[in-house]
Motif scaffolding. Structure first.
Motif, PDB file in Angstrom:
ATOM      1  N   LYS A 360       0.929  -1.178   0.566  1.00 27.70           N
ATOM      2  CA  LYS A 360       0.078   0.041  -0.124  1.00 27.70           C
ATOM      3  C   LYS A 360       1.071   0.902   0.146  1.00 27.70           C
ATOM      4  N   ILE A 361       0.427   2.287  -0.773  1.00 33.72           N
ATOM      5  CA  ILE A 361       0.663   3.734  -0.880  1.00 33.72           C
ATOM      6  C   ILE A 361       0.785   4.615   0.860  1.00 33.72           C
ATOM      7  N   THR A 362       2.322   4.960   1.005  1.00 36.65           N
ATOM      8  CA  THR A 362       2.390   5.064   1.995  1.00 36.65           C
ATOM      9  C   THR A 362       1.564   6.715   2.182  1.00 36.65           C
ATOM     10  N   VAL A 363       1.504   7.696   2.898  1.00 38.38           N
ATOM     11  CA  VAL A 363       1.279   9.348   3.141  1.00 38.38           C
ATOM     12  C   VAL A 363       1.842  10.085   3.818  1.00 38.38           C
ATOM     13  N   PHE A 364       3.063  11.561   3.451  1.00 38.79           N
ATOM     14  CA  PHE A 364       3.725  11.731   3.890  1.00 38.79           C
ATOM     15  C   PHE A 364       3.560  13.103   4.430  1.00 38.79           C
ATOM     16  N   THR A 365       3.196  13.464   5.699  1.00 41.10           N
ATOM     17  CA  THR A 365       3.203  15.037   5.985  1.00 41.10           C
ATOM     18  C   THR A 365       4.291  15.832   5.980  1.00 41.10           C
ATOM     19  N   GLN A 366       5.402  16.232   5.729  1.00 36.20           N
ATOM     20  CA  GLN A 366       6.989  16.923   6.506  1.00 36.20           C
ATOM     21  C   GLN A 366       7.635  17.847   5.978  1.00 36.20           C
ATOM     22  N   THR A 367       8.450  19.008   6.416  1.00 33.71           N
ATOM     23  CA  THR A 367       8.420  19.899   5.414  1.00 33.71           C
ATOM     24  C   THR A 367       9.775  19.494   4.632  1.00 33.71           C
ATOM     25  N   ASN A 368      10.665  18.579   4.601  1.00 32.05           N
ATOM     26  CA  ASN A 368      11.630  17.900   3.868  1.00 32.05           C
ATOM     27  C   ASN A 368      11.218  16.989   2.766  1.00 32.05           C
ATOM     28  N   GLN A 369      12.112  16.870   1.635  1.00 30.59           N
ATOM     29  CA  GLN A 369      11.498  15.323   1.128  1.00 30.59           C
ATOM     30  C   GLN A 369      11.429  13.646   1.528  1.00 30.59           C
ATOM     31  N   PRO A 370      11.014  13.020   2.040  1.00 24.55           N
ATOM     32  CA  PRO A 370      10.554  12.094   2.841  1.00 24.55           C
ATOM     33  C   PRO A 370      11.464  11.361   1.568  1.00 24.55           C
ATOM     34  N   THR A 371      11.697   9.809   2.777  1.00 27.85           N
ATOM     35  CA  THR A 371      12.298   8.523   1.749  1.00 27.85           C
ATOM     36  C   THR A 371      11.247   6.829   1.502  1.00 27.85           C
ATOM     37  N   ALA A 372      11.046   8.015  -0.156  1.00 33.84           N
ATOM     38  CA  ALA A 372       9.728   6.957  -0.055  1.00 33.84           C
ATOM     39  C   ALA A 372      10.019   5.508  -0.417  1.00 33.84           C
ATOM     40  N   ILE A 373       8.669   4.738  -0.127  1.00 32.30           N
ATOM     41  CA  ILE A 373       8.714   3.206   0.374  1.00 32.30           C
ATOM     42  C   ILE A 373       8.227   2.287  -0.905  1.00 32.30           C
ATOM     43  N   ASN A 374       7.052   3.037  -1.680  1.00 35.22           N
ATOM     44  CA  ASN A 374       6.485   2.204  -2.216  1.00 35.22           C
ATOM     45  C   ASN A 374       6.513   3.118  -3.707  1.00 35.22           C
ATOM     46  N   THR A 375       6.463   2.834  -4.691  1.00 28.59           N
ATOM     47  CA  THR A 375       5.959   3.922  -6.390  1.00 28.59           C
ATOM     48  C   THR A 375       4.367   4.400  -6.367  1.00 28.59           C
ATOM     49  N   GLY A 376       3.945   5.585  -5.837  1.00 28.40           N
ATOM     50  CA  GLY A 376       2.532   5.283  -5.583  1.00 28.40           C
ATOM     51  C   GLY A 376       2.883   6.222  -4.521  1.00 28.40           C
ATOM     52  N   ASP A 377       3.529   6.490  -3.338  1.00 27.90           N
ATOM     53  CA  ASP A 377       3.279   7.569  -2.214  1.00 27.90           C
ATOM     54  C   ASP A 377       3.117   8.949  -2.484  1.00 27.90           C
ATOM     55  N   LEU A 378       2.126   9.308  -2.073  1.00 23.49           N
ATOM     56  CA  LEU A 378       1.991  10.902  -1.521  1.00 23.49           C
ATOM     57  C   LEU A 378       2.881  11.589  -0.680  1.00 23.49           C
ATOM     58  N   TRP A 379       3.488  13.202  -1.006  1.00 21.49           N
ATOM     59  CA  TRP A 379       3.925  13.889   0.274  1.00 21.49           C
ATOM     60  C   TRP A 379       3.619  15.240   0.172  1.00 21.49           C
ATOM     61  N   PHE A 380       2.669  15.811   1.186  1.00 23.60           N
ATOM     62  CA  PHE A 380       2.631  16.823   1.080  1.00 23.60           C
ATOM     63  C   PHE A 380       3.490  17.776   1.930  1.00 23.60           C
ATOM     64  N   ASP A 381       4.260  19.014   1.673  1.00 21.06           N
ATOM     65  CA  ASP A 381       5.155  19.616   1.576  1.00 21.06           C
ATOM     66  C   ASP A 381       3.931  20.909   2.497  1.00 21.06           C
ATOM     67  N   THR A 382       5.031  20.837   3.823  1.00 22.87           N
ATOM     68  CA  THR A 382       3.798  21.327   4.861  1.00 22.87           C
ATOM     69  C   THR A 382       4.241  22.928   5.427  1.00 22.87           C
ATOM     70  N   ASN A 383       5.600  22.934   4.346  1.00 26.94           N
ATOM     71  CA  ASN A 383       6.093  24.910   4.544  1.00 26.94           C
ATOM     72  C   ASN A 383       6.368  25.469   3.325  1.00 26.94           C
TER      73      ASN A 383
END
Length: 804
Positions: A360-383
């Motif tokens: 399953k995809i992982t959703v990240f909410t943080q200021t810096n680029q996270p380390t993805a786990i699977n293709t399709g993971d989502l990142w919301f750049d909080t800053n």
């Protein structure tokens, strides 16, 4: 005590003008607080408040010191909300009792109850539960105890809950352990007193001796064949192992028997092999019983092994030692994290997890680029206003609204088509109007255009304004273009002016135009270019200036470097001084004169085309170094030849072993002049060699003494090189360069004339060299005045005055 919930305020953003270190500290504090408040990160990492524990029933309201778990009487004030489960445990089922050798094994079904605590075991010597006593409690559902041989007991079990609620007793079960085999074997021990017929024999002896007859069949007379049988005669049946005796009536043989065996087997009178058969049957029963007991022991061993291999559950803070694959460990100091043993030992624990969500995809909410786990993971750049990105397998790509983009693209296309249609219509209208009027009408317009467009990962924006008066157009356009991904962005920007000339003019004052750009030749004949009417350069470096004329009274400078004056001729009348102080003079395009040092150490260097022509210093002209040596003694040889010295490098020793010549097979070395250091040596250090080039090495040697017919003379020179600029190579067996004179032979005075050799040698700037000269003299006699022969010599090194 009921209270209202306290509203937690938001954390104020960190001031942008704060000190950088303080800003980083405040950012980390803000992030930690927001994580614990559940406003950032995984909600499961949010802190739990005392109010939430009380409201959920997991804790009770504090008593004497509200909301202070460290005050009062300690843990009594802050306890969990205990609830007693009064459910009565069920009656045990599947209860069985098995007697095995000297022990009992009890078993029952695993109780199906959530609040099970343990099972009690009760025992009695009779079938009355009232006489039973509790012998043990166990959480298992198999139990055993050792009681000894030939024991009969009755057993009952009942379950007890975690609230100490006792259930009903099970039905009873009983059994008897095995007899004592050792005691039986003692009774069967074959002593003389226990043998069959022993008591009969002793009785006969007591009553009077009879005759013992040995035969395979029943005798009718005594062993002499004629005497009649009498009471107490004994017959030993030789083919059946039995003993018989004559009865009291002397009319029959009676089988002798042992009273002990009669007690064991009964009072039945056994005849023939009946007693043996009975004993064999008893022995067979003993063997059967022993085999059965052995089987029971094996069953118990197998049962124990089976129980030992079942999975065990450990609850502790450190990794336990697993006894079987599948053992479970609950880490009690790490939020009860669950592990399973993949093998026995303490280092094979694997975390138990839900593998259903691995893909399953992982959703990240943080200021810096996270380390993805699977293709399709989502990142919301909080800053960055929660801008959304998606991991495509190698990069974070900004997520865009495809529908909106398509609409914008469609709108842009529609606008472009409409603008083009309008332009065509206007052009057609203008043509028709001009045709109708016969001449082009006077026109004037002001046009402003602006547009912004995004397309995937690229964006363009432009703004322009133009004025048109009968075809004379002036305009200004601002353009920006950005393309590429977030991680690899490229952009360009441009400001374009469209006009015949561009002028910067002060709207106030004397109407002066200090700066003008012409894009074409103007009416005054000025060609295209940049024109400054009145300008001042405060500080600038001009690589190439084109100045028509420069009056001397316009030059106001403290000093002008000589390198800054470029003129064909500088007249002496232009120099208002008797002295010119310079470090460098250049003549034409090749010859340069420089100076270095001061006083007696001053050196004037003349170079041409990058090659130093000469150094002129105190007492020298082109000379690098020199050394001389007067009247030095030397070893006068009586054997050897000059060819031994000059046939091969390094030309300064010969081998005195028989056979002549020089090579590694010889061990005795004779140096020219008798010394490895030669007659004279000159060191030239690398810090005095300023450039790489050709140098002239001059060596002169002159001997004194008398000659004979066998007289011979000459010399050889060897040069060593060192990469150091401050020390020379003293190994005289090595050679950088070498040369020698010819050999002079015979009895004449030319031996005492000076011998000189000059060689051109290439020296490298910064490297050091040692020049050593070796004199060769053979059969040179003392002078007429009796003075021993000697050598006077010198070495001189000079720079070659040429550019090769």
């Amino acid at each position: 005590m009921a209270t209202k919930g306290t509203k937690v305020p938001s954390v104020y953003k960190v001031p942008t003008k704060a000190d950088p270190e303080l800003k980083l500290f405040a950012e980390s504090i803000k992030e930690a607080v927001e994580v614990r408040l559940g406003r950032r990160g995984d909600p499961r990492d949010r802190a739990i408040t005392l109010r939430e524990l009380i409201d959920s029933g997991m804790a009770q309201e504090l008593l004497d010191n509200p909301f202070d778990p460290t005050a009062g009487v300690g843990g009594i004030d802050f306890t969990g909300n205990t609830k007693t489960d009064f459910t009565i445990p069920p009656t045990p089922t599947g209860f069985s009792v098995t007697a095995s050798y000297t022990s009992f094994i009890l078993a029952w079904d695993n109780p199906q109850m959530s609040n099970f605590a343990f099972t009690e075991v009760w025992r009695s010597a009779n079938s009355s539960i009232g006489d039973a006593i509790k012998v043990d409690s166990t959480p298992a559902f198999v139990w055993s105890e050792e009681v000894g041989y030939a024991k009969t007991y009755y057993y009952w079990v009942r379950h007890v809950s975690t609230s100490d609620i006792e259930g009903q007793y099970s039905s009873s079960g009983n059994g008897t352990t095995s007899i004592d085999i050792a005691a039986v074997m003692t009774n069967l021990s074959e002593t003389l007193a226990d043998l069959p017929g022993y008591s009969a024999i002793t009785s006969l002896v007591t009553q009077g001796a009879g005759e013992v007859i040995r035969s395979s069949g029943a005798p009718t007379t005594r062993s002499d064949g004629s005497s009649a049988l009498t009471i107490n005669d004994i017959w030993y049946d030789t083919d059946d192992g039995n003993i018989s005796y004559r009865n009291a009536a002397n009319n029959a043989w009676v089988a002798a028997r042992d009273a002990t065996l009669v007690s064991l087997f009964g009072t039945t009178s056994f005849t023939g092999s009946t007693l043996s058969a009975a004993m064999a049957s008893a022995q067979s029963d003993v063997v059967t019983l022993t085999t059965a007991n052995t089987a029971r022991v094996t069953e118990i061993t197998n049962l124990t092994a089976t129980v030992d291999t079942k999975a065990k559950t450990f609850v502790q803070t450190s990794a336990p030692t697993a006894t079987a694959i599948g053992d479970i460990w609950i880490d009690s100091d790490d939020n009860n994290k669950l592990y399973r043993a993949s093998a026995v030992g303490a280092s094979n624990w694997v975390a138990v997890r839900d593998t259903a969500n691995d893909s399953k995809i992982t959703v990240f909410t943080q200021t810096n680029q996270p380390t993805a786990i699977n293709t399709g993971d989502l990142w919301f750049d909080t800053n960055d206003s929660n801008r959304q990105y998606r991991w495509d397998g190698s990069n974070w790509v900004q997520v865009r609204d495809v529908a909106s983009q398509a609409a914008i693209t469609s709108e842009a296309t529609t606008r472009a088509s409409a603008d083009s249609a309008n332009a065509t219509a206007i052009s057609t209208l203008e043509t028709n109007t001009n045709t109708a009027l016969g001449t082009k009408a006077t026109t004037a317009s002001v046009t402003a255009v602006q547009n912004a467009l995004t397309n995937g990962t690229s964006a363009q924006a432009g703004y322009g304004v133009a004025v048109n008066a009968n075809g004379a157009v002036a305009g200004m356009y601002l353009m920006a273009d950005s393309s590429g991904t977030l991680n690899n962005n490229t952009s360009t920007s441009n400001i374009i002016f469209e006009a015949g000339q561009v002028t910067i003019r002060n709207p106030h004052g004397n109407n002066i135009v200090p700066f003008t750009v012409l894009t074409s030749t103007d009416g005054a004949g000025n060609p295209a270019g940049v024109y400054i009417d009145t300008g001042f350069i405060k500080n600038a470096a001009i690589s190439a200036a084109q100045i028509g004329s420069l009056s001397a009274n316009l030059v106001n400078a403290v000093a002008i470097n000589a390198t800054s004056i470029s003129a064909g001729t500088l007249s002496a009348t232009r120099i208002g001084t008797n002295t010119i102080t310079v470090d460098k003079l250049q003549f034409g395009s090749g010859t340069v004169v420089t100076s270095s040092g001061s006083g007696s150490n001053a050196i004037l260097t003349i170079s041409n085309g990058g090659v130093i022509v000469d150094h002129i210093g105190a007492n020298q002209l082109g000379r690098m170094a020199s050394v001389d040596n007067l009247n030095q003694s030397y070893t006068n040889f009586t054997s050897g030849a000059m060819s031994s010295f000059t046939s091969s490098s390094p030309f300064h020793y010969f081998q005195s072993s028989s056979g002549g010549g020089k090579g590694p097979s010889f061990t005795t070395t004779t140096y020219m002049g008798g010394s490895a250091s030669g007659q004279i040596s000159l060191d030239i250090l690398g810090n005095t060699i300023l450039e790489t080039g050709t140098y002239v090495v001059t060596v002169h040697m002159k001997t004194s003494g008398g000659t004979g017919s066998a007289a011979r003379s000459g010399f050889a020179v060897n040069i060593t090189e060192s990469t150091s600029s401050t020390s020379v190579n003293t190994d005289t067996t090595s050679s950088y360069s070498s040369f020698a004179t010819g050999e002079m032979t015979g009895s004449f005075g030319a031996h005492f004339a000076g011998k000189i050799r000059q060689e051109q040698v290439t020296f490298t700037a910064g490297r050091s060299y040692r020049v050593t000269a070796y004199f060769y003299g053979r059969s040179i006699n003392n002078s007429s005045g009796g003075v021993a022969p000697s050598v006077t010599s010198f070495i001189n090194v000079m720079r070659v005055n040429r550019s090769t």
